[in-house]
Write a protein that holds these residues in place. Structure first.
Motif, PDB file in Angstrom:
ATOM      1  N   UNK A 129      -3.641  -8.425  12.317  1.00  0.00           N
ATOM      2  CA  UNK A 129      -2.689  -9.773  12.449  1.00  0.00           C
ATOM      3  C   UNK A 129      -3.651 -10.937  12.898  1.00  0.00           C
ATOM      4  N   UNK A 130      -4.767 -10.771  13.965  1.00  0.00           N
ATOM      5  CA  UNK A 130      -5.339 -11.438  14.733  1.00  0.00           C
ATOM      6  C   UNK A 130      -6.378 -12.408  13.544  1.00  0.00           C
ATOM      7  N   UNK A 131      -6.569 -11.446  12.419  1.00  0.00           N
ATOM      8  CA  UNK A 131      -7.472 -12.081  11.577  1.00  0.00           C
ATOM      9  C   UNK A 131      -7.094 -12.760  10.317  1.00  0.00           C
ATOM     10  N   UNK A 132      -5.715 -12.987  10.649  1.00  0.00           N
ATOM     11  CA  UNK A 132      -5.011 -13.842   9.307  1.00  0.00           C
ATOM     12  C   UNK A 132      -5.018 -15.231   9.814  1.00  0.00           C
ATOM     13  N   UNK A 133      -5.063 -16.175   8.889  1.00  0.00           N
ATOM     14  CA  UNK A 133      -5.036 -17.763   9.080  1.00  0.00           C
ATOM     15  C   UNK A 133      -3.696 -17.870  10.002  1.00  0.00           C
ATOM     16  N   UNK A 134      -3.994 -18.541  11.122  1.00  0.00           N
ATOM     17  CA  UNK A 134      -2.554 -18.581  12.164  1.00  0.00           C
ATOM     18  C   UNK A 134      -1.852 -19.732  12.044  1.00  0.00           C
ATOM     19  N   UNK A 135      -0.647 -19.550  12.307  1.00  0.00           N
ATOM     20  CA  UNK A 135       0.111 -18.308  12.355  1.00  0.00           C
ATOM     21  C   UNK A 135       0.495 -17.705  10.944  1.00  0.00           C
ATOM     22  N   UNK A 136       0.222 -16.504  10.772  1.00  0.00           N
ATOM     23  CA  UNK A 136       0.382 -15.845   9.631  1.00  0.00           C
ATOM     24  C   UNK A 136       2.004 -15.406   9.576  1.00  0.00           C
ATOM     25  N   UNK A 137       2.371 -14.970   8.258  1.00  0.00           N
ATOM     26  CA  UNK A 137       3.509 -14.322   7.975  1.00  0.00           C
ATOM     27  C   UNK A 137       3.638 -13.119   7.359  1.00  0.00           C
ATOM     28  N   UNK A 138       4.239 -11.874   7.567  1.00  0.00           N
ATOM     29  CA  UNK A 138       4.174 -10.644   7.198  1.00  0.00           C
ATOM     30  C   UNK A 138       5.267 -10.253   6.249  1.00  0.00           C
ATOM     31  N   UNK A 139       5.134  -9.750   4.959  1.00  0.00           N
ATOM     32  CA  UNK A 139       6.185  -9.181   4.490  1.00  0.00           C
ATOM     33  C   UNK A 139       5.848  -7.842   4.055  1.00  0.00           C
ATOM     34  N   UNK A 140       6.473  -6.929   4.698  1.00  0.00           N
ATOM     35  CA  UNK A 140       6.348  -5.429   4.490  1.00  0.00           C
ATOM     36  C   UNK A 140       7.439  -4.829   3.798  1.00  0.00           C
ATOM     37  N   UNK A 141       6.726  -4.271   2.469  1.00  0.00           N
ATOM     38  CA  UNK A 141       7.492  -3.581   1.583  1.00  0.00           C
ATOM     39  C   UNK A 141       6.888  -2.295   1.212  1.00  0.00           C
ATOM     40  N   UNK A 142       6.115  -2.014   1.957  1.00  0.00           N
ATOM     41  CA  UNK A 142       5.365  -0.552   1.563  1.00  0.00           C
ATOM     42  C   UNK A 142       6.357   0.500   2.186  1.00  0.00           C
TER      43      UNK A 142
ATOM     44  N   UNK B 241       0.751  -1.090   0.142  1.00  0.00           N
ATOM     45  CA  UNK B 241      -0.074   0.110   0.005  1.00  0.00           C
ATOM     46  C   UNK B 241       0.783   1.252  -0.067  1.00  0.00           C
ATOM     47  N   UNK B 242       0.210   2.277  -0.533  1.00  0.00           N
ATOM     48  CA  UNK B 242       1.066   3.822  -0.262  1.00  0.00           C
ATOM     49  C   UNK B 242       0.854   4.270   1.282  1.00  0.00           C
ATOM     50  N   UNK B 243       1.805   5.048   1.626  1.00  0.00           N
ATOM     51  CA  UNK B 243       1.499   5.502   2.924  1.00  0.00           C
ATOM     52  C   UNK B 243       0.453   6.992   2.992  1.00  0.00           C
ATOM     53  N   UNK B 244      -0.757   6.555   3.536  1.00  0.00           N
ATOM     54  CA  UNK B 244      -1.583   7.700   3.417  1.00  0.00           C
ATOM     55  C   UNK B 244      -2.227   7.999   4.792  1.00  0.00           C
ATOM     56  N   UNK B 245      -3.014   8.899   4.793  1.00  0.00           N
ATOM     57  CA  UNK B 245      -3.852   9.063   6.379  1.00  0.00           C
ATOM     58  C   UNK B 245      -4.746   7.651   6.738  1.00  0.00           C
ATOM     59  N   UNK B 246      -5.107   7.299   5.775  1.00  0.00           N
ATOM     60  CA  UNK B 246      -5.905   5.827   5.838  1.00  0.00           C
ATOM     61  C   UNK B 246      -5.252   4.561   5.897  1.00  0.00           C
TER      62      UNK B 246
END
Ligand code: NDP
Ligand code: OXD
Length: 309
Positions: free
Chosen positions: A210-223, A195-200
């Protein structure tokens, strides 16, 4: 008329050469050595010092040196009527595809665990995680997200994509808007933030999500680093909502030496390198937009200031 390159701690030699190779008539200056402020009509910025743009009274347009533009939209010294553009090239998309695919493969094959085990000489196999049990969710289906979603789907992954407006994309289940965010997360194990970084979107990667992901999830943050609530990431490991993360972007860059992320075995850290525009490709877009700005034409990859991306 001049084109000014502005960044803290960056060597602009190859970009300047590439611009002048394309058009020797473009007068390129490199901040902070500016001959006459009044002559600067076009600025290209990355990680620029706060309020520096206010020094140039005759700016006609500004370009980001990357795909993200939050650093420009946040700069109060930039008048609202100055158009902003960004750099998108084919190789930026393909590098992002390589980065994300690599991060997912490393997760599935436990590469980082084996690196750790090698240090202590521990012989301990972990079952590989199959593609079919790894549904991927891509947040943001723009220039980067669409490419990554298509690539992963072609590689045999089940891919979900989430954006503001609904998209139709072969082989990808698409979700749109806040109303469909939970459904998207509930079907996702590996979450990729593009995502782009915006107010929203500021702080969107938090415990509740994170709670809502299929557990346990994995995060890749490239935003962007500010998408992530850092303490929620750590807490999510403790709660078993997440089992790991691959992070390329951070609230503070460079990531401070004493930051807890360096010492967490679950976290892979890369220094904001997922996709970097090569100088020659950047120069093409910059020169084209410089000419457009000088003749009052619409810019390529112009940002919608209302939407914030
Ligand atoms: P785009 O502007 O092309 O796409 C943004 C996407 O995000 C769109 O699909 C948009 O939806 C969606 N979006 C925006 N706001 C929301 C929201 N509130 N809710 C849901 N969806 C939303 O961006 P790019 O693909 O070019 O780049 C994305 C980001 O990736 C950049 O801003 C930058 O921060 C980061 N980046 C990082 C790099 C790195 O090396 N780490 C390299 C390049 C980019 P819609 O389509 O409906 O408008
Ligand atoms: C970009 C980036 O926005 O490198 O291009 O993050």
């Amino acid at each position: 008329m001049s084109l000014l390159l502005i960044a803290k701690n960056r060597d602009f030699t190859s970009l300047k050469e590439a611009i002048q190779e394309l058009d020797p008539n473009v007068d390129v200056e490199v901040w902070p050595r500016v001959d006459k402020k009044e002559r600067v009509n076009f600025a290209v910025c990355w990680n620029h010092p706060e309020k520096v743009l206010g020094n140039y009274p005759n700016l006609r347009a500004v370009s980001s040196l990357g795909a993200g533009v939050n650093h420009l939209l946040d700069d109060e010294s930039l008048p609202n009527d100055i158009p902003i553009s960004r750099l998108i090239t084919d190789s930026l998309q393909s590098q992002m595809g390589d980065y994300v695919l690599n991060a997912i493969t490393n997760y599935r094959l436990h590469t980082y665990r084996y690196f750790d085990q090698k240090r202590t000489g521990e012989w301990k196999p972990h079952g590989n995680i199959s593609k079919t049990s790894t549904p991927i969710g891509i947040m943001g289906l723009g220039e980067m997200g669409l490419h990554v979603a298509t690539l992963l789907s072609q590689q045999g992954y089940k891919v979900n994509g989430w954006s503001r407006s609904k998209k139709e994309l072969n082989g990808v289940s698409t979700f749109a808007g806040n109303d469909e965010l939970d459904a998207f997360l509930n079907e996702t194990k590996v979450l990729v933030n593009l995502l782009p970084l915006t107010e929203e979107t500021d702080g969107i990667l938090d415990l509740d999500l994170f709670k809502k992901l299929i557990k346990p999830g994995y995060l890749i943050n490239v935003g962007r680093g500010s998408h992530l609530v850092e303490e929620d990431l750590i807490y999510s490991f403790d709660m078993d909502y997440l089992e790991g993360a691959c992070l390329d972007v951070f609230e503070e860059e460079p990531l401070p030496k004493n930051h807890t992320f360096w010492n967490r075995p679950q976290i892979m850290v890369t220094p904001h390198v997922a996709a970097i525009t090569p100088a020659k490709e950047a120069a093409k877009v910059i020169v084209e937009n410089y000419k457009r700005a000088m003749s009052g034409m619409e810019l390529m990859f112009e940002v919608d200031r209302e939407k914030g991306y």
